[in-house]
Design a protein around this motif. Structure first.
Motif, PDB file in Angstrom:
ATOM      1  N   LEU A 306       0.818  -1.213   0.000  1.00 22.01           N
ATOM      2  CA  LEU A 306       0.000   0.000   0.000  1.00 22.01           C
ATOM      3  C   LEU A 306       0.853   1.266   0.000  1.00 22.01           C
ATOM      4  CD1 LEU A 306      -2.654  -1.074   2.676  1.00 22.01           C
ATOM      5  CD2 LEU A 306      -2.915  -1.108   0.190  1.00 22.01           C
ATOM      6  N   PHE A 307       1.792   1.314   0.937  1.00 20.76           N
ATOM      7  CA  PHE A 307       2.604   2.520   1.098  1.00 20.76           C
ATOM      8  C   PHE A 307       4.041   2.126   1.449  1.00 20.76           C
ATOM      9  CE2 PHE A 307      -1.669   3.487   2.867  1.00 20.76           C
ATOM     10  CZ  PHE A 307      -2.119   4.309   1.844  1.00 20.76           C
ATOM     11  N   LEU A 308       4.981   2.952   1.026  1.00 12.98           N
ATOM     12  CA  LEU A 308       6.369   2.856   1.474  1.00 12.98           C
ATOM     13  C   LEU A 308       6.647   4.041   2.382  1.00 12.98           C
ATOM     14  CD1 LEU A 308       8.148   1.810  -1.851  1.00 12.98           C
ATOM     15  CD2 LEU A 308       7.299   0.331  -0.013  1.00 12.98           C
ATOM     16  N   LYS A 309       7.209   3.763   3.532  1.00 14.97           N
ATOM     17  CA  LYS A 309       7.370   4.790   4.562  1.00 14.97           C
ATOM     18  C   LYS A 309       8.768   4.651   5.174  1.00 14.97           C
ATOM     19  CE  LYS A 309       5.502   5.907   9.162  1.00 14.97           C
ATOM     20  NZ  LYS A 309       4.447   5.568  10.147  1.00 14.97           N
ATOM     21  N   SER A 310       9.462   5.757   5.269  1.00 19.22           N
ATOM     22  CA  SER A 310      10.799   5.742   5.860  1.00 19.22           C
ATOM     23  C   SER A 310      10.849   6.676   7.057  1.00 19.22           C
ATOM     24  CB  SER A 310      11.848   6.170   4.832  1.00 19.22           C
ATOM     25  OG  SER A 310      11.952   5.219   3.796  1.00 19.22           O
ATOM     26  N   THR A 311      11.573   6.242   8.086  1.00 18.79           N
ATOM     27  CA  THR A 311      11.854   7.056   9.262  1.00 18.79           C
ATOM     28  C   THR A 311      13.367   7.087   9.439  1.00 18.79           C
ATOM     29  OG1 THR A 311      11.909   5.247  10.884  1.00 18.79           O
ATOM     30  CG2 THR A 311       9.727   6.114  10.282  1.00 18.79           C
ATOM     31  N   PRO A 312      13.886   7.883  10.356  1.00 17.50           N
ATOM     32  CA  PRO A 312      15.334   7.865  10.575  1.00 17.50           C
ATOM     33  C   PRO A 312      15.871   6.494  10.969  1.00 17.50           C
ATOM     34  CG  PRO A 312      14.374   9.829  11.560  1.00 17.50           C
ATOM     35  CD  PRO A 312      13.229   8.976  11.110  1.00 17.50           C
ATOM     36  N   ALA A 313      14.994   5.619  11.479  1.00 15.63           N
ATOM     37  CA  ALA A 313      15.456   4.312  11.963  1.00 15.63           C
ATOM     38  C   ALA A 313      15.117   3.155  11.039  1.00 15.63           C
ATOM     39  CB  ALA A 313      14.861   4.043  13.350  1.00 15.63           C
ATOM     40  N   LYS A 314      14.068   3.286  10.219  1.00 18.74           N
ATOM     41  CA  LYS A 314      13.545   2.116   9.505  1.00 18.74           C
ATOM     42  C   LYS A 314      12.947   2.502   8.162  1.00 18.74           C
ATOM     43  CE  LYS A 314      13.630  -1.737  12.107  1.00 18.74           C
ATOM     44  NZ  LYS A 314      14.069  -3.063  11.617  1.00 18.74           N
ATOM     45  N   HIS A 315      12.929   1.518   7.266  1.00 21.41           N
ATOM     46  CA  HIS A 315      12.105   1.578   6.072  1.00 21.41           C
ATOM     47  C   HIS A 315      10.950   0.593   6.271  1.00 21.41           C
ATOM     48  CE1 HIS A 315      15.074   3.941   3.936  1.00 21.41           C
ATOM     49  NE2 HIS A 315      16.002   3.033   4.213  1.00 21.41           N
ATOM     50  N   PHE A 316       9.744   1.079   6.048  1.00 26.11           N
ATOM     51  CA  PHE A 316       8.562   0.232   6.204  1.00 26.11           C
ATOM     52  C   PHE A 316       7.856   0.063   4.865  1.00 26.11           C
ATOM     53  CE2 PHE A 316       9.070   2.252  10.370  1.00 26.11           C
ATOM     54  CZ  PHE A 316       9.013   1.140  11.212  1.00 26.11           C
ATOM     55  N   LYS A 350      16.302  -2.453   2.978  1.00 25.16           N
ATOM     56  CA  LYS A 350      15.826  -3.404   3.974  1.00 25.16           C
ATOM     57  C   LYS A 350      14.539  -2.875   4.588  1.00 25.16           C
ATOM     58  CE  LYS A 350      19.861  -6.057   5.299  1.00 25.16           C
ATOM     59  NZ  LYS A 350      20.669  -6.578   6.423  1.00 25.16           N
ATOM     60  N   TYR A 351      13.463  -3.590   4.319  1.00 30.59           N
ATOM     61  CA  TYR A 351      12.140  -3.182   4.771  1.00 30.59           C
ATOM     62  C   TYR A 351      11.633  -4.072   5.898  1.00 30.59           C
ATOM     63  CZ  TYR A 351      11.490  -0.352   0.515  1.00 30.59           C
ATOM     64  OH  TYR A 351      11.593   0.586  -0.479  1.00 30.59           O
ATOM     65  N   ASP A 352      10.886  -3.470   6.813  1.00 35.76           N
ATOM     66  CA  ASP A 352       9.971  -4.213   7.675  1.00 35.76           C
ATOM     67  C   ASP A 352       8.627  -4.219   6.969  1.00 35.76           C
ATOM     68  OD1 ASP A 352      11.979  -4.403   9.509  1.00 35.76           O
ATOM     69  OD2 ASP A 352      10.863  -3.486  11.169  1.00 35.76           O
ATOM     70  N   LEU A 353       8.073  -5.404   6.751  1.00 36.59           N
ATOM     71  CA  LEU A 353       6.744  -5.517   6.133  1.00 36.59           C
ATOM     72  C   LEU A 353       5.711  -5.521   7.243  1.00 36.59           C
ATOM     73  CD1 LEU A 353       8.594  -6.395   3.790  1.00 36.59           C
ATOM     74  CD2 LEU A 353       6.801  -7.957   3.093  1.00 36.59           C
ATOM     75  N   VAL A 354       4.891  -4.488   7.270  1.00 37.73           N
ATOM     76  CA  VAL A 354       3.909  -4.317   8.333  1.00 37.73           C
ATOM     77  C   VAL A 354       2.517  -4.193   7.730  1.00 37.73           C
ATOM     78  CG1 VAL A 354       5.588  -3.255   9.875  1.00 37.73           C
ATOM     79  CG2 VAL A 354       4.222  -1.808   8.366  1.00 37.73           C
ATOM     80  N   GLY A 355       1.523  -4.542   8.535  1.00 35.07           N
ATOM     81  CA  GLY A 355       0.156  -4.527   8.051  1.00 35.07           C
ATOM     82  C   GLY A 355      -0.647  -3.349   8.573  1.00 35.07           C
ATOM     83  N   PRO A 356      -1.948  -3.325   8.258  1.00 35.26           N
ATOM     84  CA  PRO A 356      -2.810  -2.198   8.632  1.00 35.26           C
ATOM     85  C   PRO A 356      -3.438  -2.317  10.014  1.00 35.26           C
ATOM     86  CG  PRO A 356      -3.977  -3.662   7.149  1.00 35.26           C
ATOM     87  CD  PRO A 356      -2.610  -4.241   7.319  1.00 35.26           C
ATOM     88  N   VAL A 357      -3.191  -3.421  10.712  1.00 33.67           N
ATOM     89  CA  VAL A 357      -3.816  -3.627  12.024  1.00 33.67           C
ATOM     90  C   VAL A 357      -3.193  -2.687  13.051  1.00 33.67           C
ATOM     91  CG1 VAL A 357      -4.133  -5.291  13.904  1.00 33.67           C
ATOM     92  CG2 VAL A 357      -4.459  -6.004  11.526  1.00 33.67           C
ATOM     93  N   ALA A 365       7.270  -9.539   8.264  1.00 32.47           N
ATOM     94  CA  ALA A 365       8.689  -9.839   8.076  1.00 32.47           C
ATOM     95  C   ALA A 365       9.490  -8.602   8.463  1.00 32.47           C
ATOM     96  CB  ALA A 365       8.975 -10.228   6.626  1.00 32.47           C
ATOM     97  N   ARG A 366      10.740  -8.835   8.843  1.00 40.43           N
ATOM     98  CA  ARG A 366      11.606  -7.727   9.248  1.00 40.43           C
ATOM     99  C   ARG A 366      12.928  -7.769   8.499  1.00 40.43           C
ATOM    100  NH1 ARG A 366      10.259  -8.194  15.728  1.00 40.43           N
ATOM    101  NH2 ARG A 366       8.597  -6.629  15.764  1.00 40.43           N
ATOM    102  N   ASP A 367      13.411  -6.576   8.167  1.00 39.79           N
ATOM    103  CA  ASP A 367      14.740  -6.414   7.558  1.00 39.79           C
ATOM    104  C   ASP A 367      14.908  -7.277   6.310  1.00 39.79           C
ATOM    105  OD1 ASP A 367      15.632  -4.535   9.432  1.00 39.79           O
ATOM    106  OD2 ASP A 367      16.181  -6.126  10.847  1.00 39.79           O
ATOM    107  N   ARG A 368      13.943  -7.204   5.408  1.00 41.97           N
ATOM    108  CA  ARG A 368      14.020  -7.947   4.152  1.00 41.97           C
ATOM    109  C   ARG A 368      14.509  -7.035   3.031  1.00 41.97           C
ATOM    110  NH1 ARG A 368      11.307 -12.834   4.956  1.00 41.97           N
ATOM    111  NH2 ARG A 368      11.286 -13.116   7.227  1.00 41.97           N
TER     112      ARG A 368
END
Length: 430
Positions: A306-316, A350-357, A365-368
């Motif tokens: 749905l969306f790609l989101k980056s923060t100073p610590a992570k890519h989601f 390297k993405y953390d795959l997160v859902g809408p919940v 998944a983490r760090d893929r």
């Protein structure tokens, strides 16, 4: 998480890349998503049948009679149960609901083993009425309750005592079932006394001893340790006058999610049955109850970015499948391979795959390392077991659709659940 090089998809003979496109058998993942939406569970019929046949072949090659009973809790979708019933399999159930599913799918009640620590009187009556093969009893109280229910029904219940051999299978604590600290089974000391007590009861008949030590086990040694303890118990019981018809070894054989190397059904069964023969038990029926190793690597979960989101610590990467659709990562910190339906060129992040919940535990998944754009389709592999069967409606989310693939054809075996269906049976206050 170890790096896995694509297009090699270990453990998934019917999920592969044809050029840049992910396919399940001869059907592209993208075409399934276009036809049925996402998130959607997709199963390979060929993979399920071939996994089942590997067990059948191992059993047929054995000098010991082996009864095959699929563990319904791994995946209870009717079409999956139907495939196994047509192959002649019986079933291991843990609830009255699972029993009704087996019957609805064409399963034979006379080849059903009823396990579980908390059977209700209503469930016992249902199982007695349809004539299940055996009850795996897990406590003295359950045995007494079953005797009462069977007496009221004018029947005799065939029972096996599920013993707890106190063997560490080396799995996640939530899927360990053979330790003395687990809720499952009867202690070795208590089992002998209880076995002899069954002779004094009028409406139960002792026919077996059962053991199940856990799930996602990838070595044979814990099974051999448990088997020796079970055989010691059977010898003790029979010296005291009881007779045992079958020995239930349970299931729990693992699959390859990332880099595991579990034994094949033949490699698993052969040493166990050889141990039985060497100890003089080759004339007994052996019951096994595989689940995950039949369906686990036969299924994938398709989900859309749905969306790609980056923060100073992570890519989601925010995807449309959540922990309510696939709870294994949140529940067990489980790792499953995630691959794109269409491979892109470019620099991976390297993405953390997160859902809408609305939970921080909502991750798949983490760090893929993935090359992604918004709208990309992803497949979570090894999702055929403990995927849809554990899905929920948290956040009022309908459960995914399910599709069966055979060759170049697809069949919708469960439509996507609508929100209206979720509250259709609820009532407003006057």
């Amino acid at each position: 998480m170890k790096t896995i090089t694509l297009p090699n998809l270990p453990g998934h003979p019917h999920v592969a890349y044809n050029g840049p496109t992910l396919q399940i058998e001869q059907v592209t993942a993208s075409s399934v998503a276009e036809a049925f939406g996402t998130p959607t569970y997709v199963y390979s019929r060929t993979a399920i049948e071939e996994a089942a046949q590997r067990y059948s072949q191992a059993a047929a090659a054995s000098p010991v009679h082996v009864a095959l009973r699929y563990a319904v809790k791994a995946n209870s979708t009717l079409a999956v149960l139907q495939l196994l019933a047509r192959l002649g399999w019986g079933f291991d159930i843990v609830s009255g609901g699972e029993l009704k599913r087996v019957l609805a799918a064409g399963g034979d009640a006379a080849k059903v083993v009823f396990s579980g620590v908390g059977k209700t009187a209503e469930e016992m009556r249902l199982a007695l009425d349809v004539g299940v093969e055996c009850f795996n009893v897990e406590s003295p109280s359950e045995l007494a309750a079953l005797d009462r229910v069977a007496q009221a029904a004018g029947k005799v219940a065939r029972v096996a005592l599920r013993v707890n051999p106190d063997v560490d299978a080396g799995t996640h604590p939530y899927i360990s079932t053979g330790l003395k600290t687990n809720k499952f089974g009867i202690s070795q000391d208590q089992a002998t006394r209880l076995a002899l007590q069954t002779a004094q009861m009028g409406h139960v008949k002792l026919v077996g001893i059962a053991s199940h030590i856990g799930s996602q086990i990838t070595t044979v040694e814990p099974y051999l340790d448990a088997l020796d303890k079970v055989l010691d118990l059977v010898e003790d019981i029979e010296r005291r006058g009881a007779k045992i018809e079958h020995i239930d070894l349970g299931g729990g054989l693992g699959i390859r999610y990332t880099d595991e190397t579990p034994p094949t059904p033949q490699q698993w069964l052969q040493p166990l049955l050889a141990r039985m023969v060497s100890r003089g038990f080759g004339h007994r029926t052996v019951m096994i109850e595989p689940g995950r190793s039949i369906v686990g690597n036969a299924g994938v979960l398709l989900t859309r970015t749905l969306f790609l989101k980056s923060t100073p610590a992570k890519h989601f990467a925010v995807v449309d499948a959540g922990m309510n659709d696939l709870i294994r990562p949140a529940l067990y910190a489980a790792e499953q391979m995630v691959v794109p339906a269409e491979r892109r060129e470019g620099n991976a992040l390297k993405y953390d795959l997160v859902g809408p919940v609305c939970e921080s535990a909502d991750w798949l998944a983490r760090d893929r390392a993935l090359v992604l754009e918004e709208g990309d389709l992803l497949a979570v592999l090894s999702s055929g077991a403990y995927g849809m069967v554990m899905a929920s409606n948290y956040n009022s989310r309908g459960r995914p659709a399910e599709v069966m693939v055979e060759g170049a054809s697809t069949t919708l075996i469960r439509p996507r659940e609508t929100v209206e269906q979720l509250y259709a049976s609820e009532r407003l206050l006057p």
